[in-house]
Design a protein around this motif. Sequence first.
Motif, PDB file in Angstrom:
ATOM      1  N   LYS A   9       0.852  -1.192   0.000  1.00 18.87           N
ATOM      2  CA  LYS A   9       0.000   0.000   0.000  1.00 18.87           C
ATOM      3  C   LYS A   9       0.889   1.245   0.000  1.00 18.87           C
ATOM      4  N   GLY A 153      -7.817   8.342   5.900  1.00 18.22           N
ATOM      5  CA  GLY A 153      -6.766   7.364   6.186  1.00 18.22           C
ATOM      6  C   GLY A 153      -7.183   5.939   5.852  1.00 18.22           C
ATOM      7  N   ASP A 156      -5.411   2.334   4.236  1.00 16.85           N
ATOM      8  CA  ASP A 156      -4.721   1.278   5.013  1.00 16.85           C
ATOM      9  C   ASP A 156      -5.684   0.106   5.220  1.00 16.85           C
ATOM     10  N   GLY A 211      -1.945   8.804  13.563  1.00 18.30           N
ATOM     11  CA  GLY A 211      -2.497   8.770  12.209  1.00 18.30           C
ATOM     12  C   GLY A 211      -1.711   7.932  11.221  1.00 18.30           C
TER      13      GLY A 211
HETATM   14 MG    MG Z   1      -2.510   7.302   6.060  1.00 15.43          MG
END
Ligand code: MG
Length: 416
Positions: A9, A153, A156, A211
């Motif tokens: 990723k 976010g 992920d 984060g």
């Molecule tokens: Mg991130």
Amino acid sequence: MQKPIIVQKFGGTSVADAERIRAAAKRVIDAVKNGFSVVVVASARGKQTDQLIADALELNPDPPKRELDQLLATGEQQTVSLFAMALAAAGYDAISFTGQQIRMITDSVHTKARIKSIGAERIHKELENNRIVLVAGFQGIDINENITTLGRGGSDTSAVAIAAALGAKECEIYTDVDGIYTTDPRLFESAAKIDCISYDEMLELASLGAGVMHSRAVECGKNYNVRIHVKSSFNYSHGTIITHEVPRMEDIVVSGATIQKDLAKIDIVGVDNKPGNAARIFAHLAQAKIVINDIIQTELSAEKANLSFTIGISDLNTAKKAIDQIKDQINCQSVFVRDNIAEVSVVGVGMRSHFGIADTMFTALAEAQVNIDSITTSEIRISCIVDKKEAKRALAAVCEAFELDKPAAQRKQTKK
Ligand code: MG
Ligand code: ADP
Ligand code: ASP
């Protein structure tokens, strides 16, 4: 024989421009050369998601969430097609997909949807044809074919969920730091890098504001036994492994500290102290799809109680409307809202069996002249709400008190 599958990723900074995409493509090619079938999950380039949100807000301060998702999902779609072009230019056969095309089915909670299932067949088929598969992160589709996104976010989580669905060997998370640190190195420069961390600790750090990983990605890794390796896309150093078993885990009391800034606190003062009131309030907030962080209820007298809770700041308007609707039913005296707060937390599985942790934290904050608004604890964390302006100073004080600038083995607290 089928080759082992690896999921890689790449976060926003790691694909920010053509040069970075080429560098990321090189990592993918290295993995192919090492005998892996590779699935790439990518985020929107650079700050593109922020830009798209700003574009939306310019036209509508409270944009319909379905339309916001429809817009935001385009950021990731651009990255994966560009990435596939870079791989093709290097002579590798690659194919990109949106979340919808691989049937990443989610619930219908726009802007924070949860994954229900992933159609692995299409990906397997392409891998069997020796193609590199690229999937746009952060997005899915609900049963009514509406595009959804998983929350900021969230790529992920897409990556770890895809790794789980494919039975991948590992999920590599390439980012702009060398791995997981004891705290955000941008806020406390001398933070120490962690080589290996347990899912539970990482889950707590991520939910409390670290984060670097989406907390739901860690949760998914834990539930489906996906080993997660967080590392830099800028160098070849070893990053941080997130896994079940961590050597020396028992000796480490505090493994990290966090700040959560995107928070708001609502205090409902003087509600009727009778059975069913808390249930009524939180059922109403749940109906409005608001995720509650911490709840503190204090009895004032036999008749009255105060009820406070923290939520993500993006839910504040919805929460205020929801509370307004039931204000009369719960018979409260007043409602206060604070949006200038931050939560500073320390986390560590070793805390359960050690004394003096709360004392060390509160003393550090007192010495730094930081006032504590409220405190919440679990068996592996202590959190203090402080004024946002004082948050960075509070974090530094706490990190110094727990020696989070040193590797765990060198800290005095580990020998208590
Ligand atoms: Mg991130
Ligand atoms: P990406 O776009 O690659 O997903 P993010 O910005 O989401 O990157 O996450 C990486 C950032 O997370 C780092 O630049 C760092 O500032 C921040 N961060 C917060 N807490 C931590 C921590 N404990 N360890 C490492 N980085 C952290
Ligand atoms: N692009 C999305 C965001 O900026 C998702 C991600 O990067 O993981 O939040």
